[in-house]
Motif scaffolding. Structure first.
Motif, short mmCIF file in Angstrom:
data_model
loop_
_atom_site.label_atom_id
_atom_site.label_comp_id
_atom_site.label_asym_id
_atom_site.label_seq_id
_atom_site.Cartn_x
_atom_site.Cartn_y
_atom_site.Cartn_z
N SER A 93 0.82 -1.20 0.00
CA SER A 93 0.00 0.00 0.00
C SER A 93 0.86 1.26 0.00
CB SER A 93 -0.92 -0.01 1.22
OG SER A 93 -1.66 1.18 1.29
N ARG A 94 1.91 1.28 0.81
CA ARG A 94 2.80 2.44 0.89
C ARG A 94 3.48 2.69 -0.44
NH1 ARG A 94 7.88 3.57 1.40
NH2 ARG A 94 8.49 1.38 1.38
N VAL A 95 3.98 1.64 -1.08
CA VAL A 95 4.67 1.77 -2.38
C VAL A 95 3.70 2.28 -3.44
CG1 VAL A 95 5.75 0.47 -4.25
CG2 VAL A 95 6.45 0.06 -1.88
N GLU A 96 2.53 1.65 -3.52
CA GLU A 96 1.57 2.02 -4.56
C GLU A 96 1.01 3.43 -4.34
OE1 GLU A 96 -1.06 -1.37 -4.51
OE2 GLU A 96 0.24 -2.47 -5.91
N SER A 97 0.82 3.84 -3.10
CA SER A 97 0.32 5.20 -2.84
C SER A 97 1.38 6.26 -3.18
CB SER A 97 -0.17 5.35 -1.40
OG SER A 97 0.92 5.29 -0.50
N ALA A 98 2.64 5.85 -3.26
CA ALA A 98 3.72 6.77 -3.65
C ALA A 98 3.96 6.73 -5.16
CB ALA A 98 5.01 6.41 -2.91
N GLY A 99 3.12 5.98 -5.90
CA GLY A 99 3.26 5.92 -7.35
C GLY A 99 4.06 4.74 -7.86
N GLY A 100 4.47 3.85 -6.98
CA GLY A 100 5.25 2.69 -7.39
C GLY A 100 4.36 1.52 -7.80
N MET A 101 4.99 0.50 -8.37
CA MET A 101 4.28 -0.71 -8.76
C MET A 101 4.89 -1.89 -8.02
SD MET A 101 3.69 -0.45 -12.89
CE MET A 101 5.34 -0.99 -13.21
N VAL A 102 4.04 -2.85 -7.64
CA VAL A 102 4.50 -4.05 -6.96
C VAL A 102 4.11 -5.26 -7.80
CG1 VAL A 102 4.24 -5.49 -4.90
CG2 VAL A 102 4.36 -3.01 -4.66
N TYR A 103 5.07 -6.13 -8.03
CA TYR A 103 4.83 -7.39 -8.74
C TYR A 103 4.77 -8.51 -7.71
CZ TYR A 103 5.95 -11.71 -11.21
OH TYR A 103 5.95 -12.99 -11.68
N ILE A 104 3.68 -9.26 -7.73
CA ILE A 104 3.54 -10.44 -6.87
C ILE A 104 3.52 -11.65 -7.81
CG2 ILE A 104 2.14 -11.64 -5.15
CD1 ILE A 104 3.07 -8.93 -4.11
N ARG A 120 5.52 -19.77 -9.56
CA ARG A 120 6.82 -19.09 -9.68
C ARG A 120 7.48 -18.95 -8.31
NH1 ARG A 120 9.93 -18.18 -13.00
NH2 ARG A 120 10.27 -15.99 -12.66
N VAL A 121 6.67 -18.75 -7.27
CA VAL A 121 7.21 -18.65 -5.90
C VAL A 121 7.88 -19.97 -5.53
CG1 VAL A 121 6.61 -18.39 -3.46
CG2 VAL A 121 5.56 -16.89 -5.16
N GLN A 122 7.26 -21.09 -5.90
CA GLN A 122 7.85 -22.40 -5.62
C GLN A 122 9.19 -22.57 -6.31
OE1 GLN A 122 4.86 -25.26 -6.76
NE2 GLN A 122 3.70 -24.97 -4.88
N LEU A 123 9.40 -21.84 -7.40
CA LEU A 123 10.68 -21.90 -8.12
C LEU A 123 11.68 -20.87 -7.62
CD1 LEU A 123 9.28 -22.37 -11.74
CD2 LEU A 123 10.30 -24.12 -10.27
N GLY A 124 11.28 -20.09 -6.59
CA GLY A 124 12.20 -19.13 -5.99
C GLY A 124 11.94 -17.68 -6.34
N ALA A 125 10.89 -17.39 -7.11
CA ALA A 125 10.58 -15.99 -7.45
C ALA A 125 10.08 -15.27 -6.21
CB ALA A 125 9.53 -15.93 -8.55
N SER A 126 10.33 -13.96 -6.15
CA SER A 126 9.86 -13.18 -5.01
C SER A 126 9.16 -11.93 -5.49
CB SER A 126 11.05 -12.81 -4.10
OG SER A 126 11.94 -11.98 -4.80
#
Length: 97
Positions: free
Chosen positions: A44-55, A60-66
């Motif tokens: 929420s903090r990142v997006e409210s500052a204009g940033g983007m978050v990739y989940i 992909r998480v099981q393969l080590g992606a974060s």
């Protein structure tokens, strides 16, 4: 002489420990949170500052992606990401405006 030194940067985990010279026992008394982009308050903090978050999706998480805070270069359109939601600085990403 009693001393305490504490530092924390980005997603680095920091802790405070006590050491008893008599018993030679060390106890961890406080551990900081790792500021990751997938933590709801951080996202929420990142997006409210204009940033983007990739989940990443679960497979992909099981393969080590974060999760990552994504920066899109204005000139090239290329995307870069940091696997932390707070850092001292990133020369490629510059400043979020």
């Amino acid at each position: 002489k009693n001393q305490i030194y504490v530092a924390n940067a980005g997603d680095s985990r920091s802790f405070i420990a006590t050491y008893n010279r008599t018993t030679k026992q060390t106890d961890i008394v406080y551990v900081t949170r790792e500021d990751k982009p997938d933590i709801p308050e951080e996202r929420s903090r990142v997006e409210s500052a204009g940033g983007m978050v990739y989940i990443p999706p679960p497979d992909r998480v099981q393969l080590g992606a974060s999760s990552r805070v994504v920066y899109v270069d204005k000139n090239t359109g290329s995307r870069n990401g940091l696997a932390m939601s707070r850092s001292i600085g990133d020369w490629a990403a510059g400043v979020v405006r």
